[in-house]
Design a protein around this motif. Sequence first.
Motif, PDB file in Angstrom:
ATOM      1  N   THR A  49       0.713  -1.122  -0.080  1.00 29.35           N
ATOM      2  CA  THR A  49      -0.129   0.096  -0.014  1.00 29.35           C
ATOM      3  C   THR A  49       0.789   1.344  -0.022  1.00 29.35           C
ATOM      4  O   THR A  49       1.879   1.480   0.768  1.00 29.35           O
ATOM      5  N   PRO A  50       0.386   2.389  -0.831  1.00 25.92           N
ATOM      6  CA  PRO A  50       1.163   3.620  -0.659  1.00 25.92           C
ATOM      7  C   PRO A  50       0.306   4.560   0.217  1.00 25.92           C
ATOM      8  O   PRO A  50       0.829   5.827   0.517  1.00 25.92           O
ATOM      9  N   ALA A  51      -0.499   3.906   1.038  1.00 23.09           N
ATOM     10  CA  ALA A  51      -1.186   4.792   2.157  1.00 23.09           C
ATOM     11  C   ALA A  51      -0.604   4.707   3.315  1.00 23.09           C
ATOM     12  O   ALA A  51       0.477   4.021   3.489  1.00 23.09           O
ATOM     13  N   CYS A  52      -1.219   5.456   4.358  1.00 26.08           N
ATOM     14  CA  CYS A  52      -0.376   5.254   5.641  1.00 26.08           C
ATOM     15  C   CYS A  52      -0.527   4.022   6.239  1.00 26.08           C
ATOM     16  O   CYS A  52      -1.436   3.180   6.168  1.00 26.08           O
ATOM     17  N   ARG A  53       0.574   3.298   6.546  1.00 29.78           N
ATOM     18  CA  ARG A  53       0.668   2.018   6.897  1.00 29.78           C
ATOM     19  C   ARG A  53       0.011   1.753   8.103  1.00 29.78           C
ATOM     20  O   ARG A  53      -0.658   0.740   8.156  1.00 29.78           O
ATOM     21  N   PHE A  54       0.111   2.426   9.380  1.00 31.17           N
ATOM     22  CA  PHE A  54      -0.669   2.243  10.576  1.00 31.17           C
ATOM     23  C   PHE A  54      -2.079   2.501  10.226  1.00 31.17           C
ATOM     24  O   PHE A  54      -2.928   1.800  10.624  1.00 31.17           O
ATOM     25  N   GLN A  55      -2.530   3.412   9.424  1.00 32.90           N
ATOM     26  CA  GLN A  55      -3.948   3.506   9.299  1.00 32.90           C
ATOM     27  C   GLN A  55      -4.580   2.282   8.620  1.00 32.90           C
ATOM     28  O   GLN A  55      -5.703   1.704   8.896  1.00 32.90           O
ATOM     29  N   THR A  56      -3.811   1.713   7.487  1.00 35.91           N
ATOM     30  CA  THR A  56      -4.269   0.486   6.910  1.00 35.91           C
ATOM     31  C   THR A  56      -4.225  -0.726   7.869  1.00 35.91           C
ATOM     32  O   THR A  56      -5.192  -1.481   8.066  1.00 35.91           O
ATOM     33  N   LEU A  57      -3.307  -0.797   8.741  1.00 39.07           N
ATOM     34  CA  LEU A  57      -3.075  -1.706   9.961  1.00 39.07           C
ATOM     35  C   LEU A  57      -4.111  -1.661  10.706  1.00 39.07           C
ATOM     36  O   LEU A  57      -4.884  -2.922  10.955  1.00 39.07           O
ATOM     37  N   LEU A  58      -4.600  -0.579  11.281  1.00 37.39           N
ATOM     38  CA  LEU A  58      -5.698  -0.542  12.170  1.00 37.39           C
ATOM     39  C   LEU A  58      -7.056  -0.763  11.653  1.00 37.39           C
ATOM     40  O   LEU A  58      -7.975  -1.555  12.111  1.00 37.39           O
ATOM     41  N   ALA A  59      -7.273  -0.413  10.254  1.00 41.58           N
ATOM     42  CA  ALA A  59      -8.500  -0.969   9.570  1.00 41.58           C
ATOM     43  C   ALA A  59      -8.639  -2.335   9.594  1.00 41.58           C
ATOM     44  O   ALA A  59      -9.628  -2.590   9.485  1.00 41.58           O
ATOM     45  N   ALA A  60      -7.722  -3.011   9.371  1.00 41.70           N
ATOM     46  CA  ALA A  60      -7.697  -4.311   9.417  1.00 41.70           C
ATOM     47  C   ALA A  60      -8.385  -4.937  10.769  1.00 41.70           C
ATOM     48  O   ALA A  60      -8.855  -6.156  10.899  1.00 41.70           O
ATOM     49  N   PHE A  61      -8.160  -4.068  11.834  1.00 36.34           N
ATOM     50  CA  PHE A  61      -8.596  -4.576  13.144  1.00 36.34           C
ATOM     51  C   PHE A  61     -10.073  -3.744  13.281  1.00 36.34           C
ATOM     52  O   PHE A  61     -10.308  -4.087  14.211  1.00 36.34           O
ATOM     53  N   GLY A  62     -10.417  -3.119  12.381  1.00 37.16           N
ATOM     54  CA  GLY A  62     -12.063  -2.472  12.270  1.00 37.16           C
ATOM     55  C   GLY A  62     -11.847  -1.080  13.357  1.00 37.16           C
ATOM     56  O   GLY A  62     -12.918  -0.640  13.744  1.00 37.16           O
ATOM     57  N   GLU A  63     -10.727  -0.622  13.306  1.00 38.05           N
ATOM     58  CA  GLU A  63     -10.592   0.535  13.897  1.00 38.05           C
ATOM     59  C   GLU A  63     -10.084   1.915  12.962  1.00 38.05           C
ATOM     60  O   GLU A  63      -9.243   1.675  12.119  1.00 38.05           O
ATOM     61  N   GLU A  64     -10.965   2.974  13.050  1.00 35.20           N
ATOM     62  CA  GLU A  64     -10.844   4.039  12.388  1.00 35.20           C
ATOM     63  C   GLU A  64      -9.580   4.844  12.966  1.00 35.20           C
ATOM     64  O   GLU A  64      -9.460   4.937  14.099  1.00 35.20           O
TER      65      GLU A  64
END
Length: 524
Positions: free
Chosen positions: A373-388
């Motif tokens: 992903t070229p997006a924010c890594r942590f944002q993508t990671l947290l989204a996998a756990f259902g967290e905004e």
Amino acid sequence: MRRSPADMEEARRILRTRFGHEDFLPGQAAVVAALLEGRDALAVMPTGAGKSLLYQLPAAMGVAPVVVVSPLISLMRDQLRGLARSGVAAVALHSGQSEEEHGAALAAIADRRAKLVYLAPERLAGDGTIALLRAAGVALLAVDEAHCVSHWGHEFRPDYARLGEIAARLGAPVLAVTATAGPRTRADIIASLFTRAPEVFVSSFARPNLRLSFRPRGDAAGRLTRFLRRREGESGVVYVNSRRKADAMAATLRGLGFDALAYHAGLDAATRAAHQDAFFERAGVAMIATIAFGMGVDKKDVRFVVHADPPDSIEAYYQEIGRAGRDGLPADALALFDPRELAGRFGFAPPADDPVALGETERRRAMARLCLTPACRFQTLLAAFGEESGRCGRCDNCRGGLMALPRRAGLVALGWRVAVLARFAGAGAERLDEPEETPTPAAAASVSLEPSVSLEPKEEPLSVAEERLYRRLLLLRLDIAKRRRLPPRAVASDAALRRLAVTRALDGESVIAAEAFLRAVAEA
């Protein structure tokens, strides 16, 4: 087991006097209150959030015995040592005990002297064990590492799958705790383990002190050496996917002057113990390890975690980087990946009627998306756990502002190349840039530079601004192709340029970003 709300004051008193904590960590109090009121609960809390206290504190208050299902003997031993210091009577039943130790534990359970009973799911499944625990009047069944219950969890274990039936036979309230469970895994845990709807507590997975970075492996030895040189005197873990690699890499790094030790299940117990002790006692040790070095590692000043091979799931990745920075100070997590290996994760579809294979495949693909992903890594990671979340500002994709655009564009180009390789492996036109589950807030908020990996053209006509940018990109592609003596479509396809034009508005910054992207594609 139902207690009055006033017991939370008693819980805080015992928390101070027995466990030495002034107050609860975020998220703990609500779970403890639910358990004291006799409710079932599922608690998803990150590494270091104090999950073990959730079942130890009620036991210390007299809600006992509490039966704790734990996957590793080493974890049981660690918790027993801590409970001995707190004055809470606890025993374990496991294969590493002598006959005398085993008999003493059985007697403590039968006499109801044991407030906590630790055992593996394999041991709990025996009819004799269940009868013994029923006679002791189990007050709470706590399932640690509860993601092992789920086919969608990253460490599914068949013996955990029987715990729902066993919980029903024991007839006690159930607490499930894990550090790594996304929405799908949580739903599976609930369906598999509970006979009534539990209260679900999900703490934030954000780790503001961690800086995430991902790099194509390339010269892995050189990358790792440079990374460690900048952190000499600091302790950390380098994860590899085989025992052979752990031994070889540790030997190579020692030859370069690093204090590097190997850790894996193939070492004898004395060597493993000696290396683990050195890691905890000496500053500057780099532990080169397989996943055998993981659960129960509680060294506060781990300053880095490197994945020389990416793990098979985002959950495993999060759990392993969670060993870094537990003192709250800045720490780094670097992951190296091979694009060809990532393409293989998309190359073959598992049988639709095999939930274990489906779970394994989707976990591996989600980790591949995080690498690309070229997006924010942590944002993508947290989204996998259902967290905004918003952009973290610390990961490799967030740092650098506009200067980072070419590198992020290079990731998009790399994602397309992986998609092509995956198609050759049989993946069809699968998208690699978003998960199969419902789109997450992070996906919607990701940088507008990120196009789809699918190169099918859009059917809708372009707007005037989009058409203008599209033609400008065609001319730029032609210029690049002439200079490199390539056919224009070898630089980028028409569909890719069309998609890029649609994702950008025609203002100065967007044109600069679009052109930077196209040049990065050509150079990738």
